[in-house]
Design an enzyme around this catalytic site. Structure first.
Site, PDB file in Angstrom:
ATOM      1  N   ARG A  21       0.907  -1.172  -0.003  1.00  0.00           N
ATOM      2  CA  ARG A  21      -0.011  -0.035  -0.076  1.00  0.00           C
ATOM      3  C   ARG A  21       0.949   1.413   0.062  1.00  0.00           C
ATOM      4  O   ARG A  21       1.804   1.534   0.945  1.00  0.00           O
ATOM      5  CB  ARG A  21      -0.954   0.098   1.292  1.00  0.00           C
ATOM      6  N   SER A 136     -20.911 -13.972  15.518  1.00  0.00           N
ATOM      7  CA  SER A 136     -20.306 -12.852  14.732  1.00  0.00           C
ATOM      8  C   SER A 136     -20.528 -13.166  13.378  1.00  0.00           C
ATOM      9  O   SER A 136     -20.206 -14.165  12.801  1.00  0.00           O
ATOM     10  CB  SER A 136     -18.923 -12.558  15.036  1.00  0.00           C
ATOM     11  N   SER A 188     -19.049  -2.166   4.249  1.00  0.00           N
ATOM     12  CA  SER A 188     -18.659  -1.098   3.429  1.00  0.00           C
ATOM     13  C   SER A 188     -17.955  -1.573   1.976  1.00  0.00           C
ATOM     14  O   SER A 188     -17.619  -0.553   1.247  1.00  0.00           O
ATOM     15  CB  SER A 188     -17.618  -0.155   4.231  1.00  0.00           C
ATOM     16  N   HIS A 216     -20.854   2.667   8.662  1.00  0.00           N
ATOM     17  CA  HIS A 216     -21.205   3.411   7.493  1.00  0.00           C
ATOM     18  C   HIS A 216     -22.522   3.747   7.002  1.00  0.00           C
ATOM     19  O   HIS A 216     -23.170   3.671   5.805  1.00  0.00           O
ATOM     20  CB  HIS A 216     -20.832   2.140   6.391  1.00  0.00           C
ATOM     21  N   LYS A 247     -17.463   9.428   9.509  1.00  0.00           N
ATOM     22  CA  LYS A 247     -17.828   9.292   8.289  1.00  0.00           C
ATOM     23  C   LYS A 247     -18.827  10.085   7.844  1.00  0.00           C
ATOM     24  O   LYS A 247     -18.410  11.147   7.202  1.00  0.00           O
ATOM     25  CB  LYS A 247     -17.845   7.902   8.024  1.00  0.00           C
ATOM     26  N   THR A 277      -6.511   9.001  26.167  1.00  0.00           N
ATOM     27  CA  THR A 277      -6.902  10.382  26.243  1.00  0.00           C
ATOM     28  C   THR A 277      -7.949  10.580  25.404  1.00  0.00           C
ATOM     29  O   THR A 277      -8.492  10.358  24.192  1.00  0.00           O
ATOM     30  CB  THR A 277      -5.719  11.096  25.494  1.00  0.00           C
ATOM     31  N   THR A 362      -8.387  -7.007   3.155  1.00  0.00           N
ATOM     32  CA  THR A 362      -9.538  -5.658   3.483  1.00  0.00           C
ATOM     33  C   THR A 362     -10.771  -6.654   2.506  1.00  0.00           C
ATOM     34  O   THR A 362     -12.049  -6.389   3.200  1.00  0.00           O
ATOM     35  CB  THR A 362      -9.398  -4.545   2.756  1.00  0.00           C
TER      36      THR A 362
END
Length: 403
Positions: A21, A136, A188, A216, A247, A277, A362
């Site tokens: 990438r 899942s 997505s 999404h 998004k 944080t 992905t």
């Protein structure tokens, strides 16, 4: 061991496979979305961005920017630490109240990102519910997978959007054990949508908690932009709604919404919340302004859907292989990692059009694609310019046409 060689060899393997990438060095042009400046060419060139997840262009909205400027001047740059140590900035409180109201829930809790929201919530519930089993969807996002894995709870994976397989997996679980079903609304990469009502019906039957990832979909679906569950009038039946501020709302951060007890539980036990944080006040203020704006501007959602529908139609008319999608996602199949990157590079460096190649891991190998995400700000002129360039690249590279 030669550690540096190991690192270099692993990167080299990605390059050899054609899925290394390379980040485009882009500078977004405020007030001129979807235009950006590309700094990787010799000199600087203007490019049109076609793959941002800033789906409505809210990252460029003047009301959002003004809110961030005001909060920056009032509260400074950072939050000062975790909310446990530095205290909760008032913008955090206002934002959580707004998100709870958006989803018609008792409470909401914000995180530094949607990834951290998923990881923290799933891992905390899975680890602390005695004997919990997490069921899942096979195509759930990496952040959900990471949360489930980190929980060390027993997990079962059901075939994507397959209700018969979901039922089969649930029937394998001993009666009385706590169960959580985790799924997304809009997936997505393919642009398909979960059968939410069927999942909820099955969850009720088996006494399972339900966790929906709407990252999404928030801002983009439903009369108020609360997501697909709002569009289908199902929000009140879902136990945990997870969303993002990065998004449809165009800023950054993630959140969950649900019962007051649930949010207090994650606030009190979730490592990813306790030890991170807090998001800066200016970011929270911008997100708050964006959520308020998007809730009252359904015209944005109508325009967004029209742009996606038009792009799908025009690409199909030109013989470009658009993968089936019932959402705003417009995936174009290339089916080869090297050609996918070459197509992306050619569009960027020869036509000043930026769309990122989507390769394994992905998406599955053999389904490599270009993923277009038109916004209300992509007018007909830039759309036709992009389509003409894409057709030219398709012919030059000898890519497969639509069946």
């Amino acid at each position: 061991m030669d550690y540096q060689k190991f690192f270099a060899d692993k990167v080299g393997a990605l390059k050899a496979e054609g899925r290394y990438r390379v980040f485009a060095d882009l500078e977004r042009d405020a007030g001129n979305y979807p235009m950006a400046t590309n700094h990787r060419n010799p000199g600087e060139t203007d490019v049109t961005v076609w793959c941002s997840n800033d789906y409505l262009g809210m990252g460029q909205n003047s009301i959002v920017l003004e809110a961030m400027h005001e909060a920056l001047d009032k509260s400074g740059a950072g939050a000062g630490g975790t909310r446990n140590i530095a205290g909760t900035n008032h913008y955090h409180v206002l934002l959580e109240n707004e998100l709870a109201n958006l989803h018609q829930c008792e409470a909401a809790l914000i995180f530094t990102s949607g990834y951290v929201a998923n990881l923290t919530t799933l891992s905390t519930i899975g680890a602390m519910l005695p004997g919990c089993v997490i069921v899942s969807d096979a195509l759930n996002h990496n952040s959900m997978i990471a949360g489930i894995r980190h929980s060390q709870a027993e997990k079962k994976i059901f075939a994507h959007n397959d209700m018969a397989d979901l039922r089969k997996k649930l029937e394998e679980i001993e009666t009385g054990r706590p169960i959580m079903i985790a799924f997304e609304s809009v997936y997505s990469m393919d642009g398909d949508i979960a059968p939410i009502e069927e999942i909820l019906d099955i969850a009720d039957e088996f006494g399972a908690l339900t966790f929906i990832d709407e990252v999404h979909a928030v801002g983009l679906y439903g009369q108020n932009g609360a997501g697909v569950a709002e569009r289908e009038d199902l929000m009140d039946r879902i136990d945990i709604i997870q969303g993002t501020l990065a998004k449809g709302f165009g800023v950054v951060g993630g959140y969950i919404a649900g019962s007051a007890a649930l949010c207090d539980f994650i606030r009190s036990y979730g490592d990813g919340f306790i030890f991170s944080t807090a998001i800066p006040p200016a970011v929270a203020a911008g997100a708050l302004a964006s959520v308020r704006y998007v809730r009252t501007h359904n015209d944005l959602r109508i325009a967004h859907q029209e742009r996606a529908a038009r792009l799908k139609r025009r690409l199909t008319e030109e013989g470009i292989p658009v993968m089936p999608s019932v959402s705003h996602i417009v995936p174009v199949l290339v089916a080869d990692p090297r050609l996918c990157k070459e197509a992306s590079d050619t569009l960027l460096y020869q036509h000043n059009i930026y769309v990122q190649p989507i390769n394994y891991p992905t998406v599955p190998r053999g389904t490599e694609r270009l993923r277009f995400t038109p916004t209300p700000l992509h007018n007909d002129a830039v759309m036709e310019e992009m389509i003409a360039a894409l057709c030219k690249v398709w012919a030059e590279l000898g890519l497969r046409a639509a069946a």
